[in-house]
Design a protein around this motif. Sequence first.
Motif, short mmCIF file in Angstrom:
data_model
loop_
_atom_site.label_atom_id
_atom_site.label_comp_id
_atom_site.label_asym_id
_atom_site.label_seq_id
_atom_site.Cartn_x
_atom_site.Cartn_y
_atom_site.Cartn_z
N LEU A 170 0.83 -1.19 0.00
CA LEU A 170 0.00 0.00 0.00
C LEU A 170 0.87 1.25 0.00
N THR A 171 0.40 2.28 -0.68
CA THR A 171 1.06 3.57 -0.59
C THR A 171 0.74 4.19 0.76
N ARG A 172 1.41 5.29 1.06
CA ARG A 172 1.16 5.96 2.34
C ARG A 172 -0.30 6.42 2.43
N ILE A 173 -0.83 6.93 1.34
CA ILE A 173 -2.24 7.38 1.34
C ILE A 173 -3.17 6.19 1.54
N GLN A 174 -2.89 5.09 0.85
CA GLN A 174 -3.73 3.90 1.00
C GLN A 174 -3.66 3.35 2.41
N ALA A 175 -2.48 3.38 3.01
CA ALA A 175 -2.33 2.89 4.39
C ALA A 175 -3.15 3.75 5.34
N ARG A 176 -3.15 5.07 5.12
CA ARG A 176 -3.95 5.97 5.97
C ARG A 176 -5.44 5.69 5.80
N ARG A 177 -5.85 5.44 4.57
CA ARG A 177 -7.27 5.13 4.34
C ARG A 177 -7.67 3.82 5.00
N ARG A 178 -6.77 2.86 4.94
CA ARG A 178 -7.04 1.58 5.59
C ARG A 178 -7.20 1.75 7.10
N GLU A 179 -6.34 2.58 7.68
CA GLU A 179 -6.44 2.84 9.12
C GLU A 179 -7.72 3.61 9.44
N LYS A 180 -8.12 4.49 8.53
CA LYS A 180 -9.36 5.24 8.73
C LYS A 180 -10.56 4.30 8.74
N ILE A 181 -10.53 3.31 7.87
CA ILE A 181 -11.61 2.31 7.83
C ILE A 181 -11.64 1.52 9.13
N LEU A 182 -10.49 1.09 9.60
CA LEU A 182 -10.43 0.31 10.84
C LEU A 182 -10.91 1.12 12.04
N GLU A 183 -10.55 2.39 12.08
CA GLU A 183 -11.01 3.26 13.17
C GLU A 183 -12.53 3.42 13.11
N ALA A 184 -13.07 3.64 11.91
CA ALA A 184 -14.52 3.77 11.77
C ALA A 184 -15.23 2.47 12.15
N ALA A 185 -14.66 1.35 11.72
CA ALA A 185 -15.26 0.05 12.04
C ALA A 185 -15.24 -0.23 13.53
N LEU A 186 -14.18 0.18 14.20
CA LEU A 186 -14.11 -0.01 15.65
C LEU A 186 -15.25 0.72 16.33
N GLU A 187 -15.53 1.93 15.90
CA GLU A 187 -16.62 2.71 16.48
C GLU A 187 -17.96 2.03 16.20
N VAL A 188 -18.16 1.58 14.98
CA VAL A 188 -19.43 0.96 14.61
C VAL A 188 -19.63 -0.38 15.32
N PHE A 189 -18.62 -1.23 15.28
CA PHE A 189 -18.74 -2.56 15.90
C PHE A 189 -18.91 -2.45 17.42
N SER A 190 -18.17 -1.54 18.05
CA SER A 190 -18.26 -1.43 19.51
C SER A 190 -19.59 -0.86 19.95
N THR A 191 -20.27 -0.15 19.04
CA THR A 191 -21.58 0.42 19.36
C THR A 191 -22.72 -0.53 19.05
N HIS A 192 -22.66 -1.20 17.90
CA HIS A 192 -23.78 -2.01 17.42
C HIS A 192 -23.52 -3.52 17.47
N GLY A 193 -22.29 -3.93 17.77
CA GLY A 193 -21.97 -5.35 17.70
C GLY A 193 -21.77 -5.78 16.26
N PHE A 194 -21.24 -6.98 16.08
CA PHE A 194 -20.98 -7.44 14.71
C PHE A 194 -22.27 -7.60 13.92
N ARG A 195 -23.26 -8.26 14.51
CA ARG A 195 -24.49 -8.54 13.78
C ARG A 195 -25.26 -7.28 13.44
N GLY A 196 -25.20 -6.28 14.29
CA GLY A 196 -25.94 -5.06 14.06
C GLY A 196 -25.23 -4.04 13.19
N SER A 197 -24.03 -4.38 12.74
CA SER A 197 -23.24 -3.45 11.93
C SER A 197 -23.27 -3.85 10.46
#
Length: 221
Positions: free
Chosen positions: A8-35
């Motif tokens: 991954l390029t530096r920009i792609q790596a940052r986007r990947r981390e942004k996705i993981l951060e967003a997913a952490l917020e969603v999963f921790s709030t709604h659980g896996f099944r509710g996300s």
Amino acid sequence: MTKPSHPLTRIQARRREKILEAALEVFSTHGFRGSTIDQIAVAADMSKPNLLYYFKNKETIHIQLIQRLLDDWLQPLRDLDPEGDPLSELRAYIRRKIDMARDFPREGRLFTNEILQGAPHTLDILQKMLKPLVDEKVGVLEAWMEAGHMVRTNPYHLIFSLWATTQHYADFDVQVRTVLGHGHDGDERFDDAARFLEQLYVHGLSPLPTGGKSTSGQELT
């Protein structure tokens, strides 16, 4: 789409981390099944097709988060030093676990939700990563007990108890703050918890004059 095979390029790596951060917020709030992937895409402020360029589905994102979480979460247990003073090592372990409950509550909820569902996506990780480490540290605890540095007790249940009492302050934070009442919204509640648990375990595990037996003459098992 699947993520590219090349680095991954530096920009792609940052986007990947942004996705993981967003997913952490969603999963921790709604659980896996509710996300959903759509929720994660919205939280990451990117289109669904763009997200799927990096991760093929929400299961892939979820497993990535759990793997990362466990690697960090288990570090305090890895750091338990067989050559150190047993009670000092346990005191440090309690403090680090309380600090993690304070600093990483979303990660704690993510893992708790996964376990409550029967670990459908991470059982293999638990068997390969968690169990061998716990077995290793059980050996350390047993050696300390055999040497008379700690009261003899069941080391597995000791570890379970340490997990439960420290993680409580992350998973049930709202309840803790409600019961403690006004003026306990700051970090002092975690400091108070750490001091209490240190006192509880250090006092309870300190060697007794009778050589590891209770006042009734029975071993604490």
